[in-house]
Design an enzyme around this catalytic site. Structure first.
Site, PDB file in Angstrom:
ATOM      1  N   SER A   1       0.583  -1.468   0.026  1.00  0.00           N
ATOM      2  CA  SER A   1      -0.207   0.166  -0.358  1.00  0.00           C
ATOM      3  C   SER A   1       0.614   1.332  -0.019  1.00  0.00           C
ATOM      4  O   SER A   1       1.924   1.410  -1.099  1.00  0.00           O
ATOM      5  CB  SER A   1      -0.613  -0.135   1.073  1.00  0.00           C
ATOM      6  OG  SER A   1      -2.115   1.207   1.245  1.00  0.00           O
TER       7      SER A   1
ATOM      8  N   ARG B   1     -11.070   5.925  10.870  1.00  0.00           N
ATOM      9  CA  ARG B   1     -11.043   4.649  10.735  1.00  0.00           C
ATOM     10  C   ARG B   1     -11.811   3.530  10.228  1.00  0.00           C
ATOM     11  O   ARG B   1     -11.741   2.036   9.267  1.00  0.00           O
ATOM     12  CB  ARG B   1     -10.524   3.526  12.211  1.00  0.00           C
ATOM     13  CG  ARG B   1     -10.207   2.265  12.539  1.00  0.00           C
ATOM     14  CD  ARG B   1      -8.985   2.103  11.165  1.00  0.00           C
ATOM     15  NE  ARG B   1      -8.101   0.845  11.479  1.00  0.00           N
ATOM     16  CZ  ARG B   1      -6.649   0.740  10.996  1.00  0.00           C
ATOM     17  NH1 ARG B   1      -6.215   1.120  10.184  1.00  0.00           N
ATOM     18  NH2 ARG B   1      -6.195  -0.675  11.327  1.00  0.00           N
TER      19      ARG B   1
ATOM     20  N   ASP C   1      -9.111  -6.525  -4.167  1.00  0.00           N
ATOM     21  CA  ASP C   1      -8.492  -5.194  -4.073  1.00  0.00           C
ATOM     22  C   ASP C   1      -9.502  -4.268  -4.722  1.00  0.00           C
ATOM     23  O   ASP C   1      -8.734  -3.455  -5.566  1.00  0.00           O
ATOM     24  CB  ASP C   1      -7.371  -5.808  -3.447  1.00  0.00           C
ATOM     25  CG  ASP C   1      -6.880  -3.727  -3.291  1.00  0.00           C
ATOM     26  OD1 ASP C   1      -7.508  -2.911  -2.960  1.00  0.00           O
ATOM     27  OD2 ASP C   1      -5.189  -3.520  -3.423  1.00  0.00           O
TER      28      ASP C   1
ATOM     29  N   HIS D   1      -8.343  -4.724   0.118  1.00  0.00           N
ATOM     30  CA  HIS D   1      -6.242  -4.824   0.560  1.00  0.00           C
ATOM     31  C   HIS D   1      -5.850  -5.321   1.355  1.00  0.00           C
ATOM     32  O   HIS D   1      -4.471  -5.202   1.230  1.00  0.00           O
ATOM     33  CB  HIS D   1      -6.842  -2.915   1.063  1.00  0.00           C
ATOM     34  CG  HIS D   1      -5.763  -1.793   0.302  1.00  0.00           C
ATOM     35  ND1 HIS D   1      -5.145  -2.056  -0.913  1.00  0.00           N
ATOM     36  CD2 HIS D   1      -5.178  -1.625   1.109  1.00  0.00           C
ATOM     37  CE1 HIS D   1      -3.817  -1.070  -0.284  1.00  0.00           C
ATOM     38  NE2 HIS D   1      -4.182  -0.741   1.418  1.00  0.00           N
ATOM     39  N   ASP D   2      -6.350  -5.238   2.355  1.00  0.00           N
ATOM     40  CA  ASP D   2      -5.904  -6.325   3.532  1.00  0.00           C
ATOM     41  C   ASP D   2      -5.298  -7.839   2.985  1.00  0.00           C
ATOM     42  O   ASP D   2      -4.370  -8.366   3.912  1.00  0.00           O
ATOM     43  CB  ASP D   2      -6.314  -6.571   4.835  1.00  0.00           C
ATOM     44  CG  ASP D   2      -6.813  -5.821   5.508  1.00  0.00           C
ATOM     45  OD1 ASP D   2      -6.214  -4.403   5.593  1.00  0.00           O
ATOM     46  OD2 ASP D   2      -7.742  -5.825   6.994  1.00  0.00           O
TER      47      ASP D   2
END
Lengths: 382, 198
Positions: free
Chosen positions: A157, A227, A322, A355-356
């Site tokens: 990222s 968050r 993602d 994305h994680d």
């Protein structure tokens, strides 16, 4: 994350601090007269200093990459599944460095640190820092550690962006750049998400224009919302559906606005946890560094020309689910690297983790990392 | 790696057609054996493309540049005329977008090298006469599980080239590792073409 028998942890680790008194001129023109970088190292630097790997962290990351500070720490460092003895980034072969970036809130100089000129926390006075600024600071840390050339600079990222920037700004000082789940610049949609997160923080009455330390306030609501929003973009629709679906905590509709769906509970928990330890100003600053990242900008908006500065060899990886930095964005990097005549390996990993996924252990991803880093180790004599 | 020492026969012929110090794109590159050999013996700069991530990992092990990608959707990662040679080895008969990949190859490269099993090979014809779809060393599948969907013979491929303004620079037809000169469309099991835009 379960570990197989032949893979161990780096064990108990301790962070260190490097103090720099040489002024650092930032992209904004501001000069930081002195600053500290908090970092950790694992493994042993070999005699030729040829086996060093720099791990660059993403938005909410830090220098604590692997191992535990105390045996009873609940969780190890954030990339413990990838970094350790016998793991893909093998600390039996490599000397691995993790660093908290400038502006961070985990020990390096940042908005919550004391400004030596005033004796008070920097707060709103802390300058906006960019990816190239971080790379410059990391380069000084490398000099301090006696590392003239990294065997590899690795990041996912925002961390991948630093690896790319390294290859452009210090071509002779790294052999490989591993750019994972990253992008050559943010899209309008990416920036939009970042701005909603920033607005959540800035409009929190406890933010006090960024100088909330003085009044002992914490803009918790803003951080929490930021968050929660971020977390939605880190997961895939499918992954979220698989994990939470429409599950209700009580099994029945309550006809109210308390937590009902499991996904609500999860996001609120993540938000609460985050707002307990993360600094609001650092969050703003990290999202701004993301927004500003655009290495092609200095090269007539031609990424291939930018990457022609590089002499490193590249590994680029993306993940199918993602959507924050979708595979298309990695393909832009690959296309530019081919156009620039640079060595590149590119994989698009099948994953439901969104994305994680760059923090997870989907098998093809682990296989790719292991194979690539084994080549790196052989090449640099690690 | 054993393949750097002995390159598979059909890949060896392709390697002979590649100029030293040239830039090569190998489509459906598998473990990267051809590119590894070319890098070592002809100082070729190359990239492989493969759909399968396991093959990308094998390319890494062999020290070869590889890009995971689907040939059916074109070669968008590559700009025009980036390569001297673009190789498609025994894959064109398994593609849906057969004509498109041929055009894409000659968009990104000056020359294309295409190889395919010749459906006109006499053993195939014989099996058809006997009432069955051909199964052989070069076509090791049953009709119901074959990935091969676009069969052609030498003349068919040449007609596709002609239709698209592509000229055949060189053609070799082989059977069991030997070149076939007489009645190639009957006696050859594997066809090799070097083609370019007119």
């Amino acid at each position: 994350m379960p570990m197989s028998d032949n893979q161990q942890s780096v064990g108990i680790v301790a962070a260190q601090t490097a103090v720099f008194d040489t002024p650092l001129t930032l992209a904004s023109g501001t000069v930081l007269s002195s600053y500290e970088l908090r970092y950790e190292t694992y493994g042993t630097l070999n005699a030729r200093a040829s086996n060093a790997i720099l791990i660059c962290h993403a938005l909410s990351g830090h220098h604590h990459v692997a191992g535990r500070y105390h045996a009873d720490d609940k969780a190890p460092g954030w990339w413990d599944n990838m970094v350790g003895p016998g793991k893909p980034i093998d600390t039996n072969r490599f000397f691995v460095v993790g660093v908290n970036n400038l502006g961070g809130c985990h020990g390096s100089t940042g908005p919550s640190s004391i400004n030596p000129d005033t004796g008070k926390p920097w707060g709103s006075a802390f300058p906006v820092v960019t990816v190239p600024d971080w790379v410059n600071a990391q380069a000084r840390l490398a000099e301090r550690l006696g590392i003239r050339r990294w065997a590899a600079v690795i990041g996912g990222s925002l961390g991948g962006m630093q690896a790319m920037q390294w290859s452009i700004d210090y071509p002779e000082r790294l052999a490989h750049a591993l750019v994972i789940a990253s992008a050559p610049k943010l899209s309008a949609q990416n920036i939009a998400f970042n701005d909603v997160a920033r607005q959540a923080i800035i409009t929190d009455p406890d933010f006090h224009g960024g100088d909330f330390y003085a009044v002992e306030a914490i803009p918790r609501r803003g951080l929490r919302l930021a968050r929660m929003l971020g977390h939605i973009t880190y997961l895939s629709d499918d992954g979220m559906g698989e994990k939470f679906g429409r599950m209700l905590r009580s099994g029945e509709y309550q006809f109210g606005y308390e937590v009902e769906f499991e996904i609500e509970s999860y996001l609120r928990y993540q938000g609460d946890k985050f707002s307990d330890y993360f600094d609001a100003n650092t969050y703003l600053l990290m999202t701004k560094a993301l927004d500003y990242f655009d290495p092609a900008r200095d090269f007539d908006d031609d990424l291939a020309v930018a990457l022609r500065q590089a002499s490193a060899r590249f590994m680029v990886a993306s993940f199918t689910s993602d959507w924050r930095f979708a595979p298309d964005r990695s393909q832009e990097i690959v296309k530019a690297l081919v156009e620039a005549d640079r060595d590149v390996v590119y994989a698009e990993i099948e994953s439901v983790h969104g994305h994680d996924a760059f923090l997870m252990t989907d098998q093809p991803y682990v296989d790719l990392m292991r194979a690539y880093l084994k080549r790196v180790a052989e090449e640099v004599g690690a | 790696m054993s393949s750097t020492l002995s390159l598979r026969e059909d890949l060896r012929l392709i390697a002979d057609w590649v100029a030293p110090d040239s830039r090569v794109l190998d489509l459906g590159c598998g473990d990267g054996a051809l590119l590894a050999w070319l890098a070592r013996h002809k100082s070729v700069r190359g990239y492989g493309v493969d759909l399968d991530v396991a093959n990308v990992v094998r390319c890494v092990e062999n020290g070869v540049n590889a890009v995971q990608g689907n040939l059916e959707t074109g070669l968008a990662e590559f700009n025009d005329l980036r390569f001297d040679h673009v190789v498609l080895s025994q894959t064109i008969q398994a593609m849906h977008n057969t004509e498109q990949i041929l055009l894409e190859m000659l968009r990104v490269g000056r020359e294309a090298i295409v190889t395919f099993p010749n459906f006109g090979f006499w053993e195939n014809r014989l099996q058809i006469l006997q009432g069955h779809m051909p199964v052989s060393e070069t076509i090791p599948y049953q009709w119901y599980n074959t990935p091969n969907i676009h069969w052609c013979m030498l003349g068919d491929f040449e007609a596709l080239c002609a239709k698209n303004g592509i000229s055949v620079l060189e053609r070799v037809v082989m059977n069991e590792g030997r070149r076939v000169h007489l009645f190639p469309n009957l006696r050859g099991s594997l066809a090799f073409y070097r083609v370019a835009r007119r």
